[in-house]
Enzyme design. Structure first.
Site, PDB file in Angstrom:
ATOM      1  N   ASP A  69      -4.712  28.778 -54.721  1.00 51.81           N
ATOM      2  CA  ASP A  69      -5.988  29.227 -55.273  1.00 51.81           C
ATOM      3  C   ASP A  69      -5.695  30.231 -56.379  1.00 51.81           C
ATOM      4  O   ASP A  69      -5.354  31.389 -56.093  1.00 51.81           O
ATOM      5  CB  ASP A  69      -6.842  29.894 -54.196  1.00 51.81           C
ATOM      6  CG  ASP A  69      -7.246  28.946 -53.090  1.00 51.81           C
ATOM      7  OD1 ASP A  69      -8.347  28.387 -53.182  1.00 51.81           O
ATOM      8  OD2 ASP A  69      -6.467  28.780 -52.134  1.00 51.81           O
ATOM      9  N   ARG A  77      -3.559  34.575 -56.515  1.00 51.43           N
ATOM     10  CA  ARG A  77      -2.328  34.657 -55.716  1.00 51.43           C
ATOM     11  C   ARG A  77      -1.170  35.221 -56.548  1.00 51.43           C
ATOM     12  O   ARG A  77      -0.218  35.750 -55.996  1.00 51.43           O
ATOM     13  CB  ARG A  77      -1.940  33.282 -55.180  1.00 51.43           C
ATOM     14  CG  ARG A  77      -3.042  32.529 -54.445  1.00 51.43           C
ATOM     15  CD  ARG A  77      -3.540  33.263 -53.230  1.00 51.43           C
ATOM     16  NE  ARG A  77      -4.499  32.441 -52.510  1.00 51.43           N
ATOM     17  CZ  ARG A  77      -5.541  32.914 -51.826  1.00 51.43           C
ATOM     18  NH1 ARG A  77      -5.757  34.222 -51.775  1.00 51.43           N
ATOM     19  NH2 ARG A  77      -6.359  32.096 -51.196  1.00 51.43           N
ATOM     20  N   ARG A 138     -16.845  35.367 -58.788  1.00 47.06           N
ATOM     21  CA  ARG A 138     -16.073  34.129 -58.929  1.00 47.06           C
ATOM     22  C   ARG A 138     -16.945  33.038 -59.550  1.00 47.06           C
ATOM     23  O   ARG A 138     -16.426  32.076 -60.118  1.00 47.06           O
ATOM     24  CB  ARG A 138     -15.569  33.663 -57.562  1.00 47.06           C
ATOM     25  CG  ARG A 138     -14.627  34.638 -56.886  1.00 47.06           C
ATOM     26  CD  ARG A 138     -14.455  34.315 -55.409  1.00 47.06           C
ATOM     27  NE  ARG A 138     -13.820  33.021 -55.210  1.00 47.06           N
ATOM     28  CZ  ARG A 138     -13.766  32.388 -54.033  1.00 47.06           C
ATOM     29  NH1 ARG A 138     -14.363  32.925 -52.959  1.00 47.06           N
ATOM     30  NH2 ARG A 138     -13.160  31.229 -53.933  1.00 47.06           N
ATOM     31  N   LYS A 168     -15.209  23.397 -56.451  1.00 45.55           N
ATOM     32  CA  LYS A 168     -15.532  23.972 -55.146  1.00 45.55           C
ATOM     33  C   LYS A 168     -16.711  24.941 -55.304  1.00 45.55           C
ATOM     34  O   LYS A 168     -16.909  25.483 -56.388  1.00 45.55           O
ATOM     35  CB  LYS A 168     -14.308  24.665 -54.542  1.00 45.55           C
ATOM     36  CG  LYS A 168     -13.786  25.872 -55.311  1.00 45.55           C
ATOM     37  CD  LYS A 168     -12.516  26.424 -54.668  1.00 45.55           C
ATOM     38  CE  LYS A 168     -12.122  27.741 -55.303  1.00 45.55           C
ATOM     39  NZ  LYS A 168     -10.839  28.245 -54.777  1.00 45.55           N
ATOM     40  N   HIS A 169     -17.566  25.108 -54.297  1.00 45.17           N
ATOM     41  CA  HIS A 169     -17.490  24.558 -52.929  1.00 45.17           C
ATOM     42  C   HIS A 169     -18.730  23.697 -52.761  1.00 45.17           C
ATOM     43  O   HIS A 169     -19.802  24.209 -52.476  1.00 45.17           O
ATOM     44  CB  HIS A 169     -17.479  25.666 -51.900  1.00 45.17           C
ATOM     45  CG  HIS A 169     -16.409  26.709 -52.133  1.00 45.17           C
ATOM     46  ND1 HIS A 169     -16.555  27.751 -53.052  1.00 45.17           N
ATOM     47  CD2 HIS A 169     -15.190  26.860 -51.581  1.00 45.17           C
ATOM     48  CE1 HIS A 169     -15.459  28.505 -53.022  1.00 45.17           C
ATOM     49  NE2 HIS A 169     -14.614  27.990 -52.146  1.00 45.17           N
ATOM     50  N   HIS A 181     -15.646  31.750 -44.161  1.00 42.18           N
ATOM     51  CA  HIS A 181     -14.419  32.043 -43.433  1.00 42.18           C
ATOM     52  C   HIS A 181     -14.735  32.585 -42.038  1.00 42.18           C
ATOM     53  O   HIS A 181     -13.945  32.436 -41.102  1.00 42.18           O
ATOM     54  CB  HIS A 181     -13.561  33.074 -44.182  1.00 42.18           C
ATOM     55  CG  HIS A 181     -12.937  32.552 -45.433  1.00 42.18           C
ATOM     56  ND1 HIS A 181     -13.605  32.519 -46.638  1.00 42.18           N
ATOM     57  CD2 HIS A 181     -11.701  32.035 -45.659  1.00 42.18           C
ATOM     58  CE1 HIS A 181     -12.802  32.015 -47.555  1.00 42.18           C
ATOM     59  NE2 HIS A 181     -11.653  31.702 -46.998  1.00 42.18           N
ATOM     60  N   ASP A 246     -13.142  22.108 -47.059  1.00 35.39           N
ATOM     61  CA  ASP A 246     -12.540  23.434 -47.090  1.00 35.39           C
ATOM     62  C   ASP A 246     -11.699  23.602 -45.823  1.00 35.39           C
ATOM     63  O   ASP A 246     -11.804  22.806 -44.878  1.00 35.39           O
ATOM     64  CB  ASP A 246     -13.642  24.494 -47.170  1.00 35.39           C
ATOM     65  CG  ASP A 246     -13.174  25.772 -47.863  1.00 35.39           C
ATOM     66  OD1 ASP A 246     -11.953  25.957 -48.022  1.00 35.39           O
ATOM     67  OD2 ASP A 246     -14.039  26.598 -48.220  1.00 35.39           O
TER      68      ASP A 246
END
Length: 336
Positions: A69, A77, A138, A168-169, A181, A246
């Site tokens: 990601d 990352r 985002r 996404k998403h 999550h 996901d």
């Protein structure tokens, strides 16, 4: 027949290939911060050696899909190596489509040097001012047309480098107030779901990766959209793609057993099974896939393998090219 384990796009533990222990042969790998040496001097070359080693081990007959990601902003990352970078909303607001394309191209060039062939970006959710739901800046905009323009430009830049993007998403988390999550967010109004999905319509096509959210909608209830065929391959907007759910370890689908998560994912029309966080999770997912009848995994496995055949191979790692890229990226970030 090739193993259904090759449907798995799995996380793993380890920073060097010899220490990676997986009890099955996956079709794809997903790297996280836990797999990257944070040292900006040694880390990039070590990451490339890790990917090359795992390609040699698991992808000798057919290249592995290798993803992470890398959106920029809060989901980066590569942050220990590259520093702070702007989120998509800032890029779009200040620089429009041209800046989004430039950032997509920058990330693609860097990821290609590291050996990645897939980036789980861009976000196509609508901005809604709810950062606690996990999206926040985002997302480029609250307007579906603007989001499609921003994400489409980012994709154009990214995929010009040989790195695949991923929408996404789907069908969109805009308007939710719970991070998927942690649990299963829900949207109660079909009109809101339609508005969210509108941003995906100009961008999706049969060969594009589309990640489906753990999100309960009026059409999918009681299931999340990710496990509901009417929200995936039979979605009402006619959106096509190479669908994947996901992460199947997320709280948004934790109320279903692993057998149900895997079976429902494939019945919904997914070509991949994404499972990223723990050895217990990816082992349970692999075991559930191994219990499936061949009739359920034959077609998605053929599709997944076809995608792997067309992945663009990376040239050998070039430390000077990496440093030159890093300089350009940091200059661009300073101007954003």
């Amino acid at each position: 027949m090739t193993s259904p384990h090759q449907l798995l796009w799995t996380g793993f533990r380890g920073l060097d290939a010899p220490e990676v222990a997986l009890p099955f042969k996956p079709g794809g790998l997903v790297l996280f911060a836990r797999n990257l040496d944070p040292d900006p001097e040694a880390g990039p070359a070590r990451c490339r050696a890790l990917i090359d080693g795992l390609q040699a081990r698991f992808g000798a007959d057919l290249p592995l899909a290798v993803a992470l990601d890398q959106e920029g902003g809060p989901v980066s990352r590569l942050r220990p190596w590259v520093g702070a970078t702007p989120p998509l909303r800032q890029v779009w607001t200040r620089g429009g489509a041209e800046a989004c394309a430039a950032w997509g191209r920058l990330w693609g060039e860097g990821l290609h040097l590291l050996g990645f062939n897939v980036d789980f970006a861009p976000v196509v959710d609508l901005w809604d001012g709810h950062p606690e739901a996990g999206i926040g800046d985002r997302a480029a905009s609250a307007d579906p047309a603007e989001v499609a323009s921003a994400a489409g430009a980012f994709l154009h830049g990214l995929e010009s480098t040989g790195v695949r993007g991923c929408l996404k998403h789907f069908p969109g988390l805009g308007g939710t107030t719970l991070d998927s999550h942690l649990g299963l967010p829900a949207l109660e109004e079909a009109a809101r779901v339609d508005r969210n999905a509108a941003a995906f319509i100009p961008l999706a096509h049969a060969d594009r990766l589309v990640m489906v959210a753990h999100l309960r909608t009026p059409a999918s209830a009681p299931l999340p959209a990710s496990l509901h065929r009417g929200s995936v391959v039979e979605n009402p907007w006619g959106i096509q793609g190479r669908f994947l759910p996901d992460d199947l370890e997320m709280g948004g689908c934790a109320d279903w057993t692993w057998d149900d998560r895997v079976r429902l994912s494939l019945e919904a029309g997914h070509q991949w099974l994404l499972v990223c966080q723990t050895p217990e999770g990816w082992t349970a997912c692999a075991e559930a896939a191994g219990r499936l009848p061949e009739s359920l995994y034959r077609v998605p496995l053929q599709a997944a393998r076809a995608m792997r055949r067309n992945l663009v191979p990376a040239a050998p790692f070039d430390a000077r090219a990496w440093q030159a890229w890093l300089g350009r990226l940091q200059t661009t970030a300073g101007e954003a």
